[in-house]
Design an enzyme around this catalytic site. Sequence first.
Site, mmCIF file in Angstrom:
data_model
loop_
_atom_site.group_PDB
_atom_site.id
_atom_site.type_symbol
_atom_site.label_atom_id
_atom_site.label_comp_id
_atom_site.label_asym_id
_atom_site.label_seq_id
_atom_site.Cartn_x
_atom_site.Cartn_y
_atom_site.Cartn_z
ATOM 1 N N GLY A 154 42.443 46.773 50.862
ATOM 2 C CA GLY A 154 43.163 47.802 51.604
ATOM 3 C C GLY A 154 43.295 47.650 53.111
ATOM 4 N N GLY A 158 44.817 42.595 57.382
ATOM 5 C CA GLY A 158 44.364 43.500 58.435
ATOM 6 C C GLY A 158 44.319 42.889 59.821
ATOM 7 C CG MET A 198 52.305 40.689 46.884
ATOM 8 S SD MET A 198 53.877 39.951 46.414
ATOM 9 C CE MET A 198 53.360 38.918 45.056
ATOM 10 N N GLY A 199 52.190 45.352 46.038
ATOM 11 C CA GLY A 199 52.018 46.556 45.223
ATOM 12 C C GLY A 199 53.034 47.631 45.597
ATOM 13 N NE ARG A 205 47.563 40.746 45.111
ATOM 14 C CZ ARG A 205 46.890 41.397 46.062
ATOM 15 N NH1 ARG A 205 47.038 42.703 46.186
ATOM 16 N NH2 ARG A 205 46.078 40.757 46.875
ATOM 17 C CB CYS A 238 47.143 47.822 51.961
ATOM 18 S SG CYS A 238 47.038 46.055 51.890
HETATM 19 P P1 XMP Z 1 48.364 41.799 56.252
HETATM 20 O O1 XMP Z 1 47.587 42.804 57.050
HETATM 21 O O2 XMP Z 1 48.209 40.418 56.778
HETATM 22 O O3 XMP Z 1 47.719 41.813 54.780
HETATM 23 O O4 XMP Z 1 49.794 42.216 56.146
HETATM 24 C C1 XMP Z 1 48.114 40.918 53.774
HETATM 25 C C2 XMP Z 1 47.263 41.108 52.541
HETATM 26 O O5 XMP Z 1 47.434 42.420 51.973
HETATM 27 C C3 XMP Z 1 47.221 42.377 50.560
HETATM 28 N N1 XMP Z 1 48.363 43.022 49.914
HETATM 29 C C4 XMP Z 1 48.366 44.299 49.502
HETATM 30 N N2 XMP Z 1 47.377 45.225 49.465
HETATM 31 N N3 XMP Z 1 48.912 46.778 48.570
HETATM 32 C C5 XMP Z 1 47.653 46.464 48.977
HETATM 33 O O6 XMP Z 1 46.762 47.320 48.922
HETATM 34 C C6 XMP Z 1 49.946 45.897 48.570
HETATM 35 O O7 XMP Z 1 51.073 46.210 48.205
HETATM 36 C C7 XMP Z 1 49.649 44.592 49.055
HETATM 37 N N4 XMP Z 1 50.407 43.459 49.165
HETATM 38 C C8 XMP Z 1 49.574 42.541 49.699
HETATM 39 C C9 XMP Z 1 47.062 40.936 50.171
HETATM 40 O O8 XMP Z 1 45.705 40.682 49.958
HETATM 41 C C10 XMP Z 1 47.630 40.197 51.380
HETATM 42 O O9 XMP Z 1 47.111 38.891 51.530
#
Ligand code: XMP
Length: 501
Positions: A314, A354, A402-403, A417, A319
């Site tokens: 998260g 993050g 992706m979510g 996922r 996210c």
């Molecule tokens: P940043 O902060 O670099 O994060 O944009 C990328 C990472 O976020 C994860 N990820 C998600 N986590 N919902 C989530 O809770 C989503 O829809 C989602 N899409 C990606 C993933 O680990 C990625 O590397």
Amino acid sequence: MPSLIARRDQFFKNINDQGIALTYDDVRLTTGHSEVLPDDIDVESKFSRNVGLRIPIASAAMDTVTEAEMAIEIAKLGGIGVIHKNFSPHDQASQVAKVKFHLNGLIGKPICFNQNVSIEEILNTRKQKGYAFHSFPIVDDEHRLVGILTENDFTFCENLALKAKQVMTKNVITAKPGASLREAYDVMKDNKKKSLPLRDKSGKVAGLYTFSDVKRILVGDSKTFNVDKTGRLRVAAAIGVYDDAFARLEKLIPEQVDVVVIDTAHGDSKGVLETLKMVKKKYDVDVIAGNISEAESAERLLKAGADGLKVGQGPGSICTTRIIAGIGKPQVSAVYECAKAARRYKVPVCADGGLKYSGDISIAIGAGAHSVMMGNMLAGTKESPGDFRFHQGVQYKVYRGMGSLGAMESSKGSRERYNQGKNDLIPEGMEGMVPYKGPVKEVIHQYVGGLRRGMGYVGARSIEHLREIAQFIRITEAGKAESHPHDIVITREAPNYQEKI
Ligand code: XMP
């Protein structure tokens, strides 16, 4: 005097004892005595047990971040890209193949000719097929290596009707299959040969190295490239659990993917643990598992054989998991806890999501990570997939979780996922856009430059050293405000600092 690691452990213990967890904006690293210059610092690291990195950066397995174009560029810059799994297994493997074939370190299946073919026929085939090279292993009817034709043989051949066996060089210097790029380079250099066929036990051709390619990889512009043993760019691919994992591995392994990442929102789950064990039993490939944010989860994955851990539940910019589900742990504490658990196993940890500024890379590594994974910080670059959008005269590119609803509606990989079926989706991510950042080479230059500066201030000469000596200080809201530019109207943007949207 406690060791520096013990002092850092104490800092996090004090925080943890209060029931608090920290993230990037809560902390800074303390400066230390330094005898290192940023340019002399070594930023090599590891992505997984057997897969190295020349810079500690991975691009996220997201459909708006990493496809072949990004993976090629990031590997050329020394990092690694994780090809997302919103592709079918076949298409994902093709993306991996594009990366692996981008450089010709070892030519796995070189073009060979039979010894009875004439020079004229070989030259015609070369022209028709558009081969740019001149080195051809020559084989007998049983496909055993009997000689080699090189540029010189063609240049000095006056009678094109001669057969290959009459013109070829017969005493071929060869190496055994498995010879590394460095070994091949040394053999070719010592013997002044421009090509080196690999000959297997039965005498058949098992590959070919060419001097110009090998030299370019080892000592040319490309010495910063992150390459495998045979000189091909390294690449990773995301897989799901159970059938999805095996359907993908069946296609990915023949393309020589370097590492697979079991990419789920909840890495400490039965599906991930069982899949991890089954994959490790069946295939000889590094497997990174995730995502997690607790030490006990790290422990379970490590015991199940993980070659790397991916930490982050998260923290990502897109996210919403923490808001929708109410779970998760602020990222710096999550990385610290998981990395501490992984110390005994000597397994690398990737801090995923993050990050907002280059300084966050130093902090993630200081907390114990061996690499960071970036979504947002690499989205919106020339190499990220997706179209441009114009908004109030500014160029943007799409970036989505992706979510997110869009990603889950369009792809099974995304739904899996987040462990969801086709209908009644509960999104855990957002869809949006980020300003266009230009070529990824330029942004990585700034990110690694910032990391080197951070390491210089701390006095760390290598990534391992930073992981050993980094000390943390917790900052307040006032400290955070003081850290950013203040009391000024910014008139010129710096390439490494933007006010966040
Ligand atoms: P940043 O902060 O670099 O994060 O944009 C990328 C990472 O976020 C994860 N990820 C998600 N986590 N919902 C989530 O809770 C989503 O829809 C989602 N899409 C990606 C993933 O680990 C990625 O590397």
